[in-house]
Write an enzyme that holds these catalytic residues in place. Structure first.
Site, PDB file in Angstrom:
ATOM      1  N   ARG A 284     -27.543 -85.668  43.368  1.00 32.08           N
ATOM      2  CA  ARG A 284     -25.963 -85.791  43.266  1.00 32.08           C
ATOM      3  C   ARG A 284     -25.918 -85.970  44.871  1.00 32.08           C
ATOM      4  O   ARG A 284     -26.553 -85.343  45.764  1.00 32.08           O
ATOM      5  CB  ARG A 284     -25.678 -84.114  42.797  1.00 32.08           C
ATOM      6  CG  ARG A 284     -26.367 -83.870  41.639  1.00 32.08           C
ATOM      7  CD  ARG A 284     -25.730 -82.819  41.172  1.00 32.08           C
ATOM      8  NE  ARG A 284     -26.224 -82.163  39.850  1.00 32.08           N
ATOM      9  CZ  ARG A 284     -26.283 -82.531  38.606  1.00 32.08           C
ATOM     10  NH1 ARG A 284     -25.531 -83.747  38.438  1.00 32.08           N
ATOM     11  NH2 ARG A 284     -26.734 -81.983  37.833  1.00 32.08           N
ATOM     12  N   CYS A 285     -24.810 -86.685  44.981  1.00 27.97           N
ATOM     13  CA  CYS A 285     -24.530 -87.142  46.685  1.00 27.97           C
ATOM     14  C   CYS A 285     -22.954 -86.981  46.902  1.00 27.97           C
ATOM     15  O   CYS A 285     -22.312 -87.822  46.580  1.00 27.97           O
ATOM     16  CB  CYS A 285     -24.927 -88.742  46.570  1.00 27.97           C
ATOM     17  SG  CYS A 285     -24.693 -89.414  48.205  1.00 27.97           S
TER      18      CYS A 285
ATOM     19  N   THR B 290     -26.609 -88.621  30.530  1.00 31.27           N
ATOM     20  CA  THR B 290     -26.427 -87.312  30.782  1.00 31.27           C
ATOM     21  C   THR B 290     -26.539 -86.533  29.469  1.00 31.27           C
ATOM     22  O   THR B 290     -26.186 -87.111  28.483  1.00 31.27           O
ATOM     23  CB  THR B 290     -24.952 -86.851  31.228  1.00 31.27           C
ATOM     24  OG1 THR B 290     -24.880 -85.732  31.137  1.00 31.27           O
ATOM     25  CG2 THR B 290     -23.869 -87.615  30.621  1.00 31.27           C
TER      26      THR B 290
ATOM     27  N   SER C  33     -21.218 -89.862  38.738  1.00 34.36           N
ATOM     28  CA  SER C  33     -21.787 -91.313  39.049  1.00 34.36           C
ATOM     29  C   SER C  33     -20.807 -92.351  38.793  1.00 34.36           C
ATOM     30  O   SER C  33     -20.664 -93.152  39.520  1.00 34.36           O
ATOM     31  CB  SER C  33     -23.068 -91.229  38.191  1.00 34.36           C
ATOM     32  OG  SER C  33     -24.112 -90.253  38.182  1.00 34.36           O
TER      33      SER C  33
ATOM     34  N   ASP D 152     -20.150 -88.504  34.415  1.00 29.94           N
ATOM     35  CA  ASP D 152     -18.929 -88.978  35.296  1.00 29.94           C
ATOM     36  C   ASP D 152     -18.925 -88.816  36.681  1.00 29.94           C
ATOM     37  O   ASP D 152     -17.877 -89.607  37.217  1.00 29.94           O
ATOM     38  CB  ASP D 152     -18.050 -87.815  34.448  1.00 29.94           C
ATOM     39  CG  ASP D 152     -18.011 -86.329  34.930  1.00 29.94           C
ATOM     40  OD1 ASP D 152     -19.080 -86.103  35.188  1.00 29.94           O
ATOM     41  OD2 ASP D 152     -17.240 -85.595  34.437  1.00 29.94           O
TER      42      ASP D 152
ATOM     43  N   ARG E  14     -22.355 -78.099  30.627  1.00 23.29           N
ATOM     44  CA  ARG E  14     -21.237 -77.921  31.517  1.00 23.29           C
ATOM     45  C   ARG E  14     -20.200 -77.443  30.804  1.00 23.29           C
ATOM     46  O   ARG E  14     -20.103 -76.389  30.095  1.00 23.29           O
ATOM     47  CB  ARG E  14     -20.910 -79.212  32.166  1.00 23.29           C
ATOM     48  CG  ARG E  14     -21.661 -79.343  33.415  1.00 23.29           C
ATOM     49  CD  ARG E  14     -21.368 -80.551  34.142  1.00 23.29           C
ATOM     50  NE  ARG E  14     -22.218 -81.347  34.990  1.00 23.29           N
ATOM     51  CZ  ARG E  14     -22.602 -80.552  36.319  1.00 23.29           C
ATOM     52  NH1 ARG E  14     -21.990 -79.815  36.690  1.00 23.29           N
ATOM     53  NH2 ARG E  14     -23.654 -81.292  36.871  1.00 23.29           N
TER      54      ARG E  14
ATOM     55  N   ALA F  38     -27.483 -72.160  12.867  1.00 25.61           N
ATOM     56  CA  ALA F  38     -26.761 -70.858  13.624  1.00 25.61           C
ATOM     57  C   ALA F  38     -25.663 -70.258  12.857  1.00 25.61           C
ATOM     58  O   ALA F  38     -24.863 -70.821  12.033  1.00 25.61           O
ATOM     59  CB  ALA F  38     -26.498 -71.433  14.893  1.00 25.61           C
ATOM     60  N   GLU F  39     -25.822 -68.897  12.870  1.00 22.17           N
ATOM     61  CA  GLU F  39     -24.515 -68.210  12.117  1.00 22.17           C
ATOM     62  C   GLU F  39     -23.359 -68.238  13.150  1.00 22.17           C
ATOM     63  O   GLU F  39     -22.318 -68.462  12.558  1.00 22.17           O
ATOM     64  CB  GLU F  39     -25.167 -66.712  12.293  1.00 22.17           C
ATOM     65  CG  GLU F  39     -26.065 -66.122  11.145  1.00 22.17           C
ATOM     66  CD  GLU F  39     -27.352 -66.681  11.164  1.00 22.17           C
ATOM     67  OE1 GLU F  39     -27.758 -67.333  12.321  1.00 22.17           O
ATOM     68  OE2 GLU F  39     -28.166 -66.958  10.037  1.00 22.17           O
TER      69      GLU F  39
ATOM     70  N   ASP G  63     -20.622 -85.602  27.386  1.00 19.13           N
ATOM     71  CA  ASP G  63     -19.283 -85.130  28.032  1.00 19.13           C
ATOM     72  C   ASP G  63     -18.431 -86.419  28.186  1.00 19.13           C
ATOM     73  O   ASP G  63     -17.446 -86.246  29.171  1.00 19.13           O
ATOM     74  CB  ASP G  63     -19.529 -84.292  28.815  1.00 19.13           C
ATOM     75  CG  ASP G  63     -20.063 -84.603  30.172  1.00 19.13           C
ATOM     76  OD1 ASP G  63     -20.627 -85.741  30.137  1.00 19.13           O
ATOM     77  OD2 ASP G  63     -20.267 -83.702  31.314  1.00 19.13           O
TER      78      ASP G  63
ATOM     79  N   ASP H 277     -25.471 -84.068  28.437  1.00 16.33           N
ATOM     80  CA  ASP H 277     -24.133 -83.118  28.047  1.00 16.33           C
ATOM     81  C   ASP H 277     -23.226 -84.023  27.030  1.00 16.33           C
ATOM     82  O   ASP H 277     -22.676 -83.162  26.376  1.00 16.33           O
ATOM     83  CB  ASP H 277     -23.378 -82.980  29.484  1.00 16.33           C
ATOM     84  CG  ASP H 277     -23.876 -82.089  30.412  1.00 16.33           C
ATOM     85  OD1 ASP H 277     -25.141 -81.443  29.988  1.00 16.33           O
ATOM     86  OD2 ASP H 277     -23.618 -82.063  31.482  1.00 16.33           O
TER      87      ASP H 277
ATOM     88  N   GLY I  93     -27.695 -85.345  37.160  1.00 18.22           N
ATOM     89  CA  GLY I  93     -28.850 -84.776  36.332  1.00 18.22           C
ATOM     90  C   GLY I  93     -29.553 -86.018  35.519  1.00 18.22           C
ATOM     91  O   GLY I  93     -28.966 -86.806  35.023  1.00 18.22           O
TER      92      GLY I  93
ATOM     93  N   VAL J 122     -34.313-104.044  33.975  1.00 16.55           N
ATOM     94  CA  VAL J 122     -35.456-104.771  34.919  1.00 16.55           C
ATOM     95  C   VAL J 122     -35.807-106.001  34.061  1.00 16.55           C
ATOM     96  O   VAL J 122     -35.527-106.979  34.423  1.00 16.55           O
ATOM     97  CB  VAL J 122     -36.428-103.744  35.211  1.00 16.55           C
ATOM     98  CG1 VAL J 122     -37.543-104.704  36.014  1.00 16.55           C
ATOM     99  CG2 VAL J 122     -35.809-103.018  36.418  1.00 16.55           C
ATOM    100  N   ARG J 123     -36.237-105.622  32.730  1.00 18.80           N
ATOM    101  CA  ARG J 123     -37.092-106.609  31.987  1.00 18.80           C
ATOM    102  C   ARG J 123     -35.733-107.760  31.576  1.00 18.80           C
ATOM    103  O   ARG J 123     -36.216-108.750  31.526  1.00 18.80           O
ATOM    104  CB  ARG J 123     -37.856-106.286  30.807  1.00 18.80           C
ATOM    105  CG  ARG J 123     -39.040-105.594  31.599  1.00 18.80           C
ATOM    106  CD  ARG J 123     -40.326-105.305  30.773  1.00 18.80           C
ATOM    107  NE  ARG J 123     -41.494-104.685  31.153  1.00 18.80           N
ATOM    108  CZ  ARG J 123     -42.307-103.962  30.620  1.00 18.80           C
ATOM    109  NH1 ARG J 123     -42.351-104.025  29.362  1.00 18.80           N
ATOM    110  NH2 ARG J 123     -43.365-103.616  31.384  1.00 18.80           N
TER     111      ARG J 123
HETATM  112  O1  F6P Z   1     -25.355 -82.308  33.684  1.00 25.37           O
HETATM  113  C1  F6P Z   1     -26.449 -82.175  33.263  1.00 25.37           C
HETATM  114  C2  F6P Z   1     -26.614 -80.624  33.371  1.00 25.37           C
HETATM  115  O2  F6P Z   1     -28.029 -80.485  33.095  1.00 25.37           O
HETATM  116  C3  F6P Z   1     -25.584 -79.815  32.857  1.00 25.37           C
HETATM  117  O3  F6P Z   1     -25.790 -79.341  31.718  1.00 25.37           O
HETATM  118  C4  F6P Z   1     -26.128 -78.480  33.818  1.00 25.37           C
HETATM  119  O4  F6P Z   1     -24.885 -77.455  34.008  1.00 25.37           O
HETATM  120  C5  F6P Z   1     -26.270 -79.125  35.178  1.00 25.37           C
HETATM  121  O5  F6P Z   1     -26.720 -80.473  34.686  1.00 25.37           O
HETATM  122  C6  F6P Z   1     -27.124 -78.394  36.171  1.00 25.37           C
HETATM  123  O6  F6P Z   1     -27.306 -79.281  37.111  1.00 25.37           O
HETATM  124  P1  F6P Z   1     -28.352 -79.113  38.648  1.00 25.37           P
HETATM  125  O7  F6P Z   1     -29.482 -79.738  37.929  1.00 25.37           O
HETATM  126  O8  F6P Z   1     -27.744 -79.313  39.574  1.00 25.37           O
HETATM  127  O9  F6P Z   1     -28.944 -77.579  38.309  1.00 25.37           O
END
Ligand code: F6P
Length: 321
Positions: free
Chosen positions: A72-73, A126, A105, A103, A172, A187-188, A130, A128, A11, A24-25
């Site tokens: 994504r591959c 990312t 990647s 992760d 995620r 936020a509550e 994460d 996330d 992503g 690159v630079r």
């Molecule tokens: O990992 C980044 C992310 O945006 C996540 O938060 C989300 O769950 C996922 O990618 C969405 O992936 P895609 O772009 O494949 O819909």
């Protein structure tokens, strides 16, 4: 090492462009030839490789997304395809590879290093946040700011109409976007996968807030918990009265100009990544810990589990009373 390459994978995240520019630079500054691989590992397999110069990365520091494109591959788990990628790199004489991604990647970078001896360095890209070995990943700060801005807008209208709003955010299985955006947006309630939630407590809190005259309730819900509409139904079924609205922020969280923090992180990580490659120290990933740039073994980084900040979560819950 004379020739290196850089790719973005998984992503996209704000700050990836700033990082590509810096790789690159800084590489050129150090006398290296540098190549950009388009569409992540897919481009490596398909030979989408082009030489970059200082001007190839002009005017991108402020842009979200990635000029190198990303993908994504799933094929990259198979040796046959990895061999194709390695052959393509060898044809160009590329000895080192910087992988900017999450992760998934990193797993590709680890396999390239362990199975094929390619010097790979990972940079965490990312939204996330994460990856447990690093305090922050590229894109997280920008994404949280986008969510906070959305919460601000939603708060205005929810307060005017005295409503409850469930805001579903990405991440995620990681609740960091929800946690940080939630605490910043006042936020509550914040619901994250790392903390088991008790529906009865949530219902009780909203009903109490309504009784004591709170004008709105914002619930920030991490996508790893459940869907906003499901939660809305559960709240209604369990006695929450009044109007409940849902907003799923979706891909808006992945775009936009990178924040100051993400741009600085991008520059600092890129410099460490290129330095490691020049020292033939592949098989590592770069990150940030206590505001210091660090690098650790890829495998070790991937084995680390959640760094969720429960203290910050508890604070957010107290402040959202
Ligand atoms: O990992 C980044 C992310 O945006 C996540 O938060 C989300 O769950 C996922 O990618 C969405 O992936 P895609 O772009 O494949 O819909």
């Amino acid at each position: 090492m004379k020739k290196i390459a850089v790719l973005t994978s998984g992503g996209d995240a704000p700050g990836m462009n700033a990082c590509v520019r810096a790789v690159v630079r800084y590489a050129i500054y150090n006398g290296l030839n540098v190549y950009g691989i388009e569409r992540g590992y897919t481009g490596l397999i398909n030979n989408n490789i082009k030489e970059m110069n200082k001007r190839s990365v002009s005017d991108i520091i402020q842009r979200g997304g990635t000029i190198l494109k990303t993908a994504r591959c799933p094929q990259f788990k198979e040796d046959e395809y990895m061999q194709m990628a390695v052959d393509n790199m060898e044809a160009y004489g590329i000895e080192g590879l910087v992988v900017i991604g999450g992760d998934g990647s990193y797993r590709g970078a680890l396999d390239l290093y362990k199975k094929f001896g390619v010097q790979t360095i990972g940079i965490p890209g990312t939204i996330d946040n994460d990856l447990a070995y690093t305090d922050y990943t590229l894109g997280f700060d920008t994404s949280v700011n986008t969510v906070v801005s959305a919460i601000n807008n939603l708060r205005d209208t929810m307060t005017s109409h005295e409503r409850v709003c469930i805001i579903e955010v990405m991440g995620r299985k990681c609740g960091d976007i929800a946690l940080y955006a939630g605490i910043c947006g006042g936020a509550e309630i914040i619901l994250v996968p790392e903390v088991e939630f008790d529906l009865k407590t949530v219902v009780k809190k909203i009903c109490l807030n309504q009784r004591v005259g709170k004008n709105s309730d914002i619930i920030v819900l991490a996508e790893g918990v459940c869907k906003a509409e499901e939660l809305k139904q559960q709240l209604k079924d369990n006695g929450v009265k009044g109007s409940i609205k849902t907003t799923t922020l979706g891909y808006i969280q992945r775009g936009g100009a990178p924040s100051m923090s993400d741009r600085v992180l991008a520059a600092r990580c890129a410099v460490r990544a290129v330095d490691l490659l020049m020292a033939n120290m592949g098989g590592r990933v770069v990150g940030i810990k206590d505001n210091q740039i660090i690098d650790v073994d890829i495998e070790e980084a991937l084995q680390k589990h959640s760094k969720f900040d429960k203290t910050l979560y508890d604070t957010a819950m107290i402040l959202g009373l």
